[in-house]
Scaffold this motif. Structure first.
Motif, PDB file in Angstrom:
ATOM      1  N   TRP A  97      14.003   9.881  41.624  1.00 55.69           N
ATOM      2  CA  TRP A  97      12.977   9.417  42.555  1.00 55.69           C
ATOM      3  C   TRP A  97      13.544   8.631  43.729  1.00 55.69           C
ATOM      4  N   CYS A  98      14.758   8.153  43.605  1.00 55.09           N
ATOM      5  CA  CYS A  98      15.249   7.279  44.663  1.00 55.09           C
ATOM      6  C   CYS A  98      16.628   7.669  45.177  1.00 55.09           C
TER       7      CYS A  98
ATOM      8  N   CYS B 197      15.528   0.734  41.159  1.00 54.47           N
ATOM      9  CA  CYS B 197      15.554   2.167  40.876  1.00 54.47           C
ATOM     10  C   CYS B 197      15.789   2.350  39.387  1.00 54.47           C
TER      11      CYS B 197
END
Length: 808
Positions: free
Chosen positions: A393-394, A388
């Motif tokens: 985004w994660c 990550c």
């Protein structure tokens, strides 16, 4: 004893006796009453000699060299004899130097029990060894050193050869064990033939090993194997030179193969499960003159009967996986490599691509098979990467840290599954086990499950071994910084059955202040032990670890430490232990490294335990262990009596209120409030408490009134029901002084008996026995202007109500 050596003229044989290196000259040769340290006997000479000691083998060695010229004359082909006879019992070396043209080939054929090649640094068990050197022009190449009892049956060479036989002084060998034959040119450096009749294994090396193979040379190994057997080739050690032209490679000629020769790089997995005989050739290249490098090779050939289940394949579908590798290997790999003599297990990607170690990468599907009698010798090690770089985004994604079924379905025991989690400095990792929960492996609380997790947190500054954990504990969550390695390691075959309920999950979270934070929900039926990471070694300097212990409302936790002090001395900074309950106004317990740790205590709310390290003095380590137990909350006798007494008081008050309300309902004449303007509201000797006059403040406005007593007679209807009535208040019109009124006395709640005559007038309001109640309203501006003219206008409230016809 004396010895006579007689060499015939034209034998081209020389016998040399010389002193061993590093021995004392106490023993000498005696020749015709002349003492000598060495002796050389040439062709055509006859020499008699003796030694001045009884153990000459300790002081002397002997070389017998025979030169054979096959260029200018015929070669003496056939068996090679040990000549001359009658030599003294010394360590001796026979050397046959055969000169031959490069247009012809020489063959050395060995009698049984044949030879096996010796690795550098090894010695032969019987101290009898052969050394073969190839001579092309002025260059000499060491083909290898061999012992007896092997599979090398013939060696073919291009050009001349120097063959040496080393015998110890006690050897009784009387024959050389080989013969020389003439062959046509082999067009390569040499050909080594090995005959493998049954289940066997052989290790071979390239010429000059461990030095470099000659530049741009070609050599071949021929393997004679029964067609009913299967052979596999394994490269154990090799290196490559720096090529300017051509490419170093290995070529296989396999009878029946549609693609002969099959070409492989040295870095490739070599062919396996070959049926019958085959040839293998090593080809060099034109090397860089400035930096040639070294081409060398050590390999193994294993011969075994075909396996019953060699055609049984297993599907390993990794097409949907990412950043994952699966390695199937023997037990103990890579630290322990099975011995050549041990039964070998092979893993095959296809019928001819087999090896002791097979690595499968994600993104593809494979059909593998096993050439192994006992699959319990094999293990699986898998690795998966998760990364990550941007928390946006994660952050919301949850990763399952469970072993894929594609691995657990294989008939091979899983040894280890490793998750490598990579994140930037501002992103942390959180692992959770909400249903199974984790138990920390400590001496007092050992894991006895079929698998465990080893967790390591690595930051740029330090590596933190968080600990070893197994399912079935009390730890629900662990938060760590930066890069994390989680390794699941199995113990025994039970893991296959327990792999289904794995619930470990991982997610990325924003930055946390501590290096590691645990969330613990203790099991009420067990004592939970927790210890600092890096156990049994010290916490790294300046590292802070926290535990959040969740305590249910109906229970109490007991916290205790396994030692009395931290046991360290700080060189820089301070080490602290902090304990704090999550409750309003809870006090924080703080201990330094030079203070005793808290005694066992009860914690009534969820609480935090934090340990922060300093830079310890050398040889001191911060390692702490503490325990937590849960118990149901128990009220002591004082609290129980207080609760019972409070309940009794409330019951009495409730009964009293009910009685009062019942009596008030029977009373027709209400209690009223009367304003007495003649009362002096100033306490004698007291200063005025209100700086403003009464006309300028609201201190005189108050209302304390019993609604039921004042308005009950107004709300009573003929049918007995009570109907609400509004707008029954009347403003106070009396004079206003400069002091607040006195508060009403506490004797105003006297019961008034209702008259039997409904129309009987109310008793006199001037009766001092009646409750006097003062009631007032703030006047409007207009009424204030009329107060001076009206004077005292105090009127009983009931009289006003009668005038308005509001009283029945």
């Amino acid at each position: 004893a004396s010895f006579t050596v007689s060499l015939q003229k034209g034998d081209n044989t020389t016998v040399t006796i010389k002193r061993r290196l590093g021995v004392s000259p106490s023993c000498l040769l005696l020749i015709k009453n002349v003492f000598r340290a060495d002796l050389k006997i040439k062709s055509g000479e006859n020499v008699t000699f003796s030694f001045t000691c009884s153990t000459p083998e300790k002081y002397f060695i002997m070389e017998i060299q025979k030169n054979i010229d096959c260029v200018s004359g015929p070669c003496p082909f056939g068996d090679v004899h040990l000549y001359p006879p009658g030599l003294p019992r010394l360590n001796r070396t026979y050397i046959w130097d055969v000169k031959a043209s490069t247009k012809a080939g020489l063959e050395l054929k060995f009698s049984t029990p044949w030879l096996r090649q010796l690795e550098p640094g090894q010695t032969c068990p019987d101290s009898i060894s052969y050394n073969i050197n190839s001579c092309i022009d002025n260059a000499t190449v060491n083909i290898g050193t061999f012992c007896r009892n092997g599979s090398v049956s013939r060696v073919k060479l291009l050009g001349g050869v120097v063959m040496s036989l080393h015998l110890p002084w006690h050897s009784l060998l009387t024959t050389s064990g080989f013969n020389i034959a003439n062959r046509a040119s082999i067009k390569r450096l040499c050909i080594i033939e090995s005959t493998l009749k049954g289940v066997s294994s052989i290790t071979l090396m390239s010429p000059n090993y461990p030095l470099g193979f000659p530049e741009d040379e070609l050599m071949t190994w021929q393997f004679v194997i029964p067609s009913s057997m299967r052979a596999s080739v394994f490269f154990h050690n090799y290196s490559l030179s720096n090529c300017e032209r051509k490419e170093e490679r290995v070529e296989y000629y396999i009878p029946g193969s549609p693609s002969n020769p099959e070409v492989f790089k040295l870095s490739d997995s070599q062919p396996a499960n070959i049926a019958g005989s085959f040839n293998m050739s090593l080809q060099g290249c034109d090397q860089d003159a400035q930096n040639p490098g070294i081409l060398r090779l050590l390999f193994q050939v294993v011969v075994r009967p075909p396996q019953v289940d060699e055609n049984v394949t297993h599907l390993v579908d990794l097409s949907k996986e990412k950043n994952m590798t699966v390695t199937i290997h023997s037990e103990g790999w890579p630290r322990q490599i099975p011995l050549v003599s041990e039964p070998m297990c092979l893993i095959c990607k296809d019928p001819r691509t087999c090896d002791r170690v097979l690595t499968l990468a994600s993104g593809a599907a494979y059909r593998i098979s096993f050439l192994c009698k006992d699959l319990s010798q094999l293990r699986i090690t898998a690795e998966k990467g998760i990364g990550c770089m941007d928390i946006r985004w994660c952050q919301r994604k949850i990763y399952s840290l469970s072993v894929p079924k594609v691995i657990t379905r294989l008939p091979i025991q899983l040894h280890k599954f490793i998750w490598k989690v990579l994140a930037t400095d501002l992103i942390n990792v959180e692992i959770t086990s909400l249903s199974l929960k984790l138990q920390q492996h400590v001496p007092e609380q050992r894991c006895n499950t079929s698998y465990s997790y080893s967790i390591v947190s690595a930051t740029p500054e330090t590596e933190l071994n968080v600990g070893v954990f197994c399912p079935g504990g009390s730890i629900e969550k662990i938060q760590m910084r930066n890069n994390i390695t989680i390794a699941l390691k199995t113990f025994g075959k039970g893991f296959i059955n327990e792999s289904i309920p794995q619930d470990l999950k991982m997610s990325f979270v924003p930055h946390i202040k501590d290096e590691c934070t645990f969330t613990v929900s203790p099991n009420p039926k067990a004592k939970v032990y927790l210890q600092t990471p890096n156990w049994p070694y010290s916490l790294p300097p300046y590292v802070s670890i926290s535990w959040f212990i969740a305590v249910p409302r109906q229970q109490t936790a007991r916290l205790g430490f396994s030692r009395e002090r931290m046991g360290i001395a700080c060189e820089t900074g301070r080490a602290y232990l902090n304990i704090k309950e999550e409750a309003p106004g809870a006090e924080e317990t703080v201990r330094r490294e030079d203070e005793p740790l808290p005694q066992p205590r009860n914690m009534h709310h969820s609480f935090w335990v934090n340990i922060s390290n300093c830079k310890p003095v050398d040889k001191t380590q911060l390692t702490l262990q503490f325990w937590v137990t849960l118990a149901d909350k128990q009220m002591d006798l004082g609290i129980i009596l207080a609760v019972v007494a409070g309940a009794g008081v409330l019951t009495a008050i409730g009964l009293t209120v009910c009685c009062v309300k019942k009596k008030k309902k029977k009373t027709q004449n209400p209690m009223v409030g009367v304003y007495n303007a003649n009362v002096n509201t100033q306490v004698p000797g007291k200063k005025v408490l209100f700086e403003k006059g009464r006309q300028n403040n609201e201190s005189h406005v108050y209302a304390v009134i019993d609604d039921a007593g004042v308005y009950g007679h107004l709300l009573k209807e003929s049918n007995g029901l009570v109907a609400p009535e509004v707008d029954v208040y009347r403003p106070f019109d009396g004079p206003i002084g400069s002091l607040p009124p006195s508060p009403p006395p506490f004797s105003f709640r006297k019961d008034i008996k209702r008259s039997s005559n409904a129309e009987e007038e109310a008793p006199s309001l001037t009766d001092t026995e009646q409750d006097t109640y003062t009631f007032a309203h703030q006047k409007s501006e207009q009424s204030k202007a009329n107060e001076k003219d009206k004077g005292d206008t105090s009127v009983p409230l009931l009289k006003d109500k009668k005038q308005d016809g509001l009283v029945e």
